[in-house]
Design an enzyme around this catalytic site. Structure first.
Site, mmCIF file in Angstrom:
data_model
loop_
_atom_site.group_PDB
_atom_site.id
_atom_site.type_symbol
_atom_site.label_atom_id
_atom_site.label_comp_id
_atom_site.label_asym_id
_atom_site.label_seq_id
_atom_site.Cartn_x
_atom_site.Cartn_y
_atom_site.Cartn_z
ATOM 1 N N GLY A 12 0.852 -1.166 0.060
ATOM 2 C CA GLY A 12 0.046 -0.084 -0.009
ATOM 3 C C GLY A 12 1.056 1.221 0.055
ATOM 4 O O GLY A 12 1.895 1.444 -0.590
ATOM 5 N N ARG A 89 -5.240 4.278 17.159
ATOM 6 C CA ARG A 89 -4.386 3.126 16.505
ATOM 7 C C ARG A 89 -5.054 1.646 17.200
ATOM 8 O O ARG A 89 -5.108 0.658 16.449
ATOM 9 C CB ARG A 89 -2.901 3.045 17.046
ATOM 10 N N ILE A 119 5.691 -2.552 10.845
ATOM 11 C CA ILE A 119 5.141 -1.189 11.002
ATOM 12 C C ILE A 119 3.650 -0.938 11.404
ATOM 13 O O ILE A 119 3.186 -0.144 11.874
ATOM 14 C CB ILE A 119 5.400 -0.498 9.767
ATOM 15 N N SER A 120 2.717 -2.199 10.943
ATOM 16 C CA SER A 120 1.510 -2.147 10.909
ATOM 17 C C SER A 120 0.948 -1.682 12.652
ATOM 18 O O SER A 120 1.559 -2.336 13.631
ATOM 19 C CB SER A 120 0.813 -3.472 10.755
ATOM 20 N N ASN A 121 -0.079 -1.108 12.597
ATOM 21 C CA ASN A 121 -0.749 -0.570 13.893
ATOM 22 C C ASN A 121 -1.823 -1.606 14.235
ATOM 23 O O ASN A 121 -2.417 -2.296 13.572
ATOM 24 C CB ASN A 121 -1.216 0.855 13.739
ATOM 25 N N HIS A 176 3.488 3.171 21.000
ATOM 26 C CA HIS A 176 3.437 4.036 19.701
ATOM 27 C C HIS A 176 2.021 4.417 19.933
ATOM 28 O O HIS A 176 1.020 4.101 19.194
ATOM 29 C CB HIS A 176 3.696 3.005 18.339
HETATM 30 O O1 TXD Z 1 5.309 4.274 12.328
HETATM 31 C C1 TXD Z 1 4.370 3.381 12.311
HETATM 32 N N1 TXD Z 1 4.465 2.447 13.066
HETATM 33 C C2 TXD Z 1 3.456 3.693 11.472
HETATM 34 C C3 TXD Z 1 2.317 2.843 11.347
HETATM 35 C C4 TXD Z 1 2.907 5.153 11.084
HETATM 36 C C5 TXD Z 1 1.805 5.094 10.071
HETATM 37 C C6 TXD Z 1 0.999 4.292 9.458
HETATM 38 N N2 TXD Z 1 1.269 3.026 10.207
HETATM 39 C C7 TXD Z 1 0.484 1.767 10.143
HETATM 40 O O2 TXD Z 1 1.024 0.917 8.967
HETATM 41 C C8 TXD Z 1 -0.968 1.757 9.581
HETATM 42 O O3 TXD Z 1 -1.919 2.217 10.535
HETATM 43 C C9 TXD Z 1 -1.207 0.340 9.044
HETATM 44 O O4 TXD Z 1 -1.814 -0.512 9.994
HETATM 45 C C10 TXD Z 1 -0.074 0.083 8.205
HETATM 46 C C11 TXD Z 1 0.019 0.459 6.699
HETATM 47 O O5 TXD Z 1 -0.365 1.539 6.565
HETATM 48 P P1 TXD Z 1 -0.340 2.088 4.943
HETATM 49 O O6 TXD Z 1 -0.711 3.477 4.816
HETATM 50 O O7 TXD Z 1 0.466 1.508 3.994
HETATM 51 O O8 TXD Z 1 -1.923 1.198 4.463
HETATM 52 P P2 TXD Z 1 -2.575 0.877 3.093
HETATM 53 O O9 TXD Z 1 -2.002 1.848 2.109
HETATM 54 O O10 TXD Z 1 -3.798 0.508 3.426
HETATM 55 O O11 TXD Z 1 -1.560 -0.625 2.856
HETATM 56 C C12 TXD Z 1 -1.909 -1.792 3.655
HETATM 57 C C13 TXD Z 1 -1.947 -2.601 2.397
HETATM 58 C C14 TXD Z 1 -2.810 -2.715 1.370
HETATM 59 O O12 TXD Z 1 -2.330 -2.747 0.183
HETATM 60 C C15 TXD Z 1 -3.515 -4.254 1.744
HETATM 61 O O13 TXD Z 1 -4.059 -4.843 0.389
HETATM 62 C C16 TXD Z 1 -2.340 -5.038 2.346
HETATM 63 O O14 TXD Z 1 -1.918 -3.793 3.289
HETATM 64 N N3 TXD Z 1 -2.864 -6.225 2.940
HETATM 65 C C17 TXD Z 1 -2.309 -7.427 3.021
HETATM 66 N N4 TXD Z 1 -1.162 -7.529 2.713
HETATM 67 C C18 TXD Z 1 -0.577 -8.849 2.702
HETATM 68 N N5 TXD Z 1 -1.293 -9.960 3.447
HETATM 69 C C19 TXD Z 1 -2.750 -9.445 4.148
HETATM 70 N N6 TXD Z 1 -3.350 -10.433 4.504
HETATM 71 C C20 TXD Z 1 -3.045 -8.143 3.850
HETATM 72 N N7 TXD Z 1 -4.157 -7.659 4.213
HETATM 73 C C21 TXD Z 1 -4.256 -6.625 3.637
#
Ligand code: TXD
Length: 322
Positions: A12, A89, A119-121, A176
């Protein structure tokens, strides 16, 4: 030296910027994984087609198959939903825990020797869950939050003082979330305490200097939400990607940087068997050491508050069956 390989799980917003930054730095070959068909293939093709212009020699590929991450030296996980305006979060817990469990199984099976940066929240809970399910050793599994929170704090300090951000060193510990602990006493500009520089700016008015510092601390704590509110459709993605790349680089190049990292504590800060944002040395062995700073009474109680908040989310996750 053979080329390194990094697998990015989640293609994403953050995943895409990660791929581009890693390519620009020629840090490693890149495999971008997502469950959405064709999207990771499209993003990596797009980035690869800039390689002539930017002059980087790395291989980039997109995939929907976990097997393609085999042999990865390092994995960075952004799979999961981001926040929408008004969400905390922790509101992401159930949805993202389900996703993280799948991801941990996939990575544990296909790249069991990799270092992993989550990184995911909600970050602290997701790192805990990933480690438990994947079985990858604690020193190889960590989370990114503190590098970003500290960078945000440093940025606000630089703006306030009208000085280069390059000379600002400031660290944020704890979970966080809004209970994170920006360390005011340790913040400095090339060794000069920020508190002293603020007093100079406000001509000895200690109260005003404290007020300004308190406001920067508060802005740091809710900085993620500030971006969410402005973007409306997601959360910060450039700065989290840059922060994770700094950690990845420290590990892959054995730089031994001292970075605030969501790391597994075994006795440090009075915590045993628990992930928390702490200063850690990142090198060729992953989290090589957790550094225990001396904290004053106020800092200690703020950290305790943060620990309790993290324990609550991890407890909620366990009650949900994860
Ligand atoms: O500093 C930090 N730790 C953070 C964390 C700062 C900002 C945002 N942070 C968190 O990162 C945010 O709360 C989210 O939980 C993650 C990812 O954020 P992003 O902005 O990249 O989210 P997107 O654009 O929605 O991308 C997530 C992708 C998307 O393409 C989905 O199709 C995919 O995750 N996705 C998966 N990938 C693999 N496997 C599975 N099961 C899956 N489910 C969804």
């Amino acid at each position: 030296m053979s080329r390194k390989k990094i697998a990015l799980i989640g293609g994403g917003q953050i995943g895409g910027v990660l791929a581009q930054l890693i390519a620009l730095k020629e840090l490693a070959d890149i495999v971008l994984f997502d469950i959405v068909e064709d999207m990771p293939q499209g993003k990596t093709l797009d980035i690869a087609e800039a390689s002539r212009v930017d002059g980087f020699d790395v291989s980039l590929s997109g995939t929907n198959d976990y097997k393609d991450m085999a042999g990865s030296d390092l994995v960075i996980i952004t799979a999961g939903l981001p926040r929408k305006p008004g969400m905390s979060r922790d509101d992401l817990l159930t949805t993202n825990a389900k996703i993280m469990k799948q991801v941990a199984e996939g990575v544990g099976e296909n790249a069991p020797n990799a270092f992993v940066i989550v990184i995911s929240n909600p970050l602290d809970a997701m790192v805990t869950l990933f480690q438990k399910v994947s079985g990858i050793p604690h020193h190889k599994v960590m989370g990114q939050a503190g590098v970003l929170d500290s960078s945000r704090f440093s940025t606000f300090i630089a703006w306030e003082l009208g000085l280069s951000v390059k000379d600002v060193n400031a660290m944020v510990l704890g979970g966080h979330g809004d209970t994170m602990v920006p360390l005011v006493r340790y913040a400095n500009v090339n060794g000069v305490p920020v508190t002293e520089l603020l007093e100079l700016k406000y001509e000895g008015d200690k109260e005003k200097a404290k007020e300004v510092m308190d406001a920067m601390v508060q802005r740091t704590k809710v900085a993620g939400g500030e971006v969410v509110k402005l973007l409306k459709t997601g959360s910060a993605f450039y700065s989290p990607a840059s922060s994770a790349v700094a950690m990845a680089e420290s590990i892959l190049k054995d730089q031994k940087r001292l970075l605030p990292t969501c790391a597994f504590c075994e006795g440090q800060y009075g915590l045993d068997g628990f992930y928390l944002g702490v200063p850690a040395v990142l090198g060729a062995n992953g989290v090589e050491k957790v550094i225990e700073l001396s904290l004053d009474e106020t800092e200690k109680s703020m950290l305790e508050n943060s620990v309790n908040a993290v324990k609550n989310v991890v407890g909620d996750m366990e009650r949900l069956g994860f």
